[in-house]
Design a protein around this motif. Structure first.
Motif, PDB file in Angstrom:
ATOM      1  N   VAL A   1       0.822  -1.210   0.000  1.00 38.88           N
ATOM      2  CA  VAL A   1       0.000   0.000   0.000  1.00 38.88           C
ATOM      3  C   VAL A   1       0.859   1.265   0.000  1.00 38.88           C
ATOM      4  N   THR A   2       1.961   1.251   0.734  1.00 38.09           N
ATOM      5  CA  THR A   2       2.770   2.469   0.849  1.00 38.09           C
ATOM      6  C   THR A   2       3.306   2.977  -0.485  1.00 38.09           C
ATOM      7  N   PRO A   3       3.612   2.117  -1.489  1.00 32.84           N
ATOM      8  CA  PRO A   3       4.001   2.694  -2.789  1.00 32.84           C
ATOM      9  C   PRO A   3       2.946   3.639  -3.355  1.00 32.84           C
ATOM     10  N   ALA A   4       1.672   3.375  -3.048  1.00 33.32           N
ATOM     11  CA  ALA A   4       0.607   4.277  -3.506  1.00 33.32           C
ATOM     12  C   ALA A   4       0.678   5.609  -2.773  1.00 33.32           C
ATOM     13  N   ALA A   5       1.005   5.568  -1.481  1.00 36.94           N
ATOM     14  CA  ALA A   5       1.164   6.817  -0.728  1.00 36.94           C
ATOM     15  C   ALA A   5       2.356   7.604  -1.239  1.00 36.94           C
TER      16      ALA A   5
ATOM     17  N   GLY B   1      -4.206  -0.268  -2.482  1.00 38.25           N
ATOM     18  CA  GLY B   1      -3.196   0.528  -3.179  1.00 38.25           C
ATOM     19  C   GLY B   1      -3.712   1.083  -4.496  1.00 38.25           C
ATOM     20  N   LEU B   2      -4.436   0.266  -5.242  1.00 36.05           N
ATOM     21  CA  LEU B   2      -4.965   0.715  -6.532  1.00 36.05           C
ATOM     22  C   LEU B   2      -6.047   1.781  -6.379  1.00 36.05           C
ATOM     23  N   GLY B   3      -6.735   1.772  -5.248  1.00 31.45           N
ATOM     24  CA  GLY B   3      -7.767   2.774  -5.025  1.00 31.45           C
ATOM     25  C   GLY B   3      -7.272   4.013  -4.322  1.00 31.45           C
ATOM     26  N   PHE B   4      -5.995   4.030  -3.959  1.00 28.74           N
ATOM     27  CA  PHE B   4      -5.449   5.068  -3.095  1.00 28.74           C
ATOM     28  C   PHE B   4      -5.551   6.457  -3.712  1.00 28.74           C
ATOM     29  N   TYR B   5      -5.285   6.564  -4.996  1.00 24.24           N
ATOM     30  CA  TYR B   5      -5.168   7.887  -5.623  1.00 24.24           C
ATOM     31  C   TYR B   5      -6.485   8.368  -6.210  1.00 24.24           C
ATOM     32  N   GLY B   6      -7.566   7.635  -5.970  1.00 28.43           N
ATOM     33  CA  GLY B   6      -8.876   8.117  -6.380  1.00 28.43           C
ATOM     34  C   GLY B   6      -9.330   7.579  -7.729  1.00 28.43           C
TER      35      GLY B   6
ATOM     36  N   GLU C   1      -4.468   8.305 -13.453  1.00 29.11           N
ATOM     37  CA  GLU C   1      -3.843   7.361 -14.376  1.00 29.11           C
ATOM     38  C   GLU C   1      -2.311   7.428 -14.285  1.00 29.11           C
ATOM     39  N   GLU C   2      -1.776   8.631 -14.171  1.00 28.45           N
ATOM     40  CA  GLU C   2      -0.327   8.781 -14.013  1.00 28.45           C
ATOM     41  C   GLU C   2       0.152   8.196 -12.688  1.00 28.45           C
ATOM     42  N   LEU C   3      -0.635   8.416 -11.642  1.00 32.09           N
ATOM     43  CA  LEU C   3      -0.272   7.894 -10.328  1.00 32.09           C
ATOM     44  C   LEU C   3      -0.359   6.367 -10.308  1.00 32.09           C
ATOM     45  N   GLN C   4      -1.338   5.814 -11.011  1.00 31.41           N
ATOM     46  CA  GLN C   4      -1.438   4.357 -11.077  1.00 31.41           C
ATOM     47  C   GLN C   4      -0.198   3.749 -11.736  1.00 31.41           C
ATOM     48  N   ALA C   5       0.264   4.364 -12.811  1.00 30.64           N
ATOM     49  CA  ALA C   5       1.455   3.851 -13.497  1.00 30.64           C
ATOM     50  C   ALA C   5       2.670   3.886 -12.577  1.00 30.64           C
ATOM     51  N   GLU C   6       2.816   4.981 -11.820  1.00 29.28           N
ATOM     52  CA  GLU C   6       3.941   5.071 -10.887  1.00 29.28           C
ATOM     53  C   GLU C   6       3.806   4.019  -9.783  1.00 29.28           C
ATOM     54  N   TYR C   7       2.589   3.867  -9.268  1.00 30.54           N
ATOM     55  CA  TYR C   7       2.351   2.881  -8.211  1.00 30.54           C
ATOM     56  C   TYR C   7       2.727   1.479  -8.670  1.00 30.54           C
ATOM     57  N   LEU C   8       2.239   1.074  -9.833  1.00 30.85           N
ATOM     58  CA  LEU C   8       2.489  -0.287 -10.308  1.00 30.85           C
ATOM     59  C   LEU C   8       3.970  -0.531 -10.555  1.00 30.85           C
TER      60      LEU C   8
END
Length: 273
Positions: free
Chosen positions: A127-131, A194-199, A225-232
């Motif tokens: 989860v923290t990678p999403a934060a 984590g996938l839901g973290f950024y809205g 979408e940009e945040l999801q790519a960084e998270y993954l």
């Protein structure tokens, strides 16, 4: 040059901008402190003194994140003392009319995720990678005092991610293949968060109603979408470090409200003075 007008401490803020800004700042500050309260509860799972020590450091830093942002809100006329008092007197179920705590850090939700120290390590790994991605965008936001504070917060969130990788690798080191299998089986439940973290997405039928307003003012500066790519990308690399694989086809859990999208109420209600 930034594409958004920037504001510094002491500048007069447009009313809409101030309302939106305080809404997101209150979600961050209140939730960082509430998150620290939840993390502290996980101390009961610590298997060894070093694990307990490192988890306590994370608790302190999360409380610090709330403190840093509350200080900025106080400069903007918000009574932050009352926010703290609500959280310390009602830690399990703080009043949503008095504080903005994301659903994931409410005890009834948080407690369902944690059964053992495997879960503690994996939360910070998955989860923290999403934060890291989500809060990292605020380093470039249009409100410069908040941007400066989030430089430090972002660095410490990277440390929390490192803690998760360390704890998970230790679990596998001490528990062997059986421990690795346990860790692998638990990734999906945390990855949903984590996938839901950024809205919600910025466009389409499931799009966030608030995102464009935050983006137009430069308060949020990256799309979901940009945040999801960084998270993954972050997640895949950290899982590989642990000898784990990233599950496929996992759907985001938006109900945990990690992207601070519930703040559609006016800031004068969401952030009492």
């Amino acid at each position: 040059m930034p594409k958004w007008k920037t504001f510094d401490k002491g500048d007069k803020l447009p009313e809409e901008y101030k309302s939106l800004l305080l809404n997101l700042m209150s979600f961050q500050a209140d939730s960082e402190y509430a998150g620290a309260q939840r993390v502290a509860e996980n101390m009961r799972f610590a298997p060894r003194p070093e694990e307990a020590y490192r988890l306590s450091k994370k608790v302190m830093e999360e409380m610090g994140h709330g403190y840093y942002v509350w200080n900025l809100m106080q400069d903007l006329g918000v009574d932050v003392d009352s926010r703290l008092q609500e959280l310390v007197t009602n830690p399990d179920n703080p009043d949503p009319a008095k504080v903005n705590v994301i659903n994931g850090f409410r005890k009834e939700n948080w407690s369902t995720w944690f059964e053992d120290w495997y879960d503690v390590g994996l939360f910070s790994t998955v989860v923290t990678p999403a934060a890291v991605a989500f809060l990292g965008q605020y380093r470039e936001c249009s409100y410069l005092p908040w941007a400066r504070v989030n430089v430090r917060i972002h660095k410490e969130e990277h440390g929390h991610l490192a803690f998760g990788v360390w704890a998970t690798k230790r679990n596998i080191e001490f528990g062997g293949e059986k421990a690795r299998e346990i860790c692998q089986s638990k990734i999906e439940k945390f990855m949903k968060v984590g996938l839901g973290f950024y809205g919600r997405p910025s466009q389409g039928a499931k799009a966030s109603a608030m995102f464009q307003k935050y983006y137009d003012w430069g308060i949020k500066v990256r799309t979901p979408e940009e945040l999801q790519a960084e998270y993954l990308e972050l997640l895949e690399g950290r899982l590989k470090e642990c000898g784990l694989e990233m599950p496929q086809g996992v759907e985001p859990d938006y109900d945990m409200r990690m992207g601070y999208e519930a703040g559609e109420a006016p800031a004068d209600k969401a952030v009492p003075a």
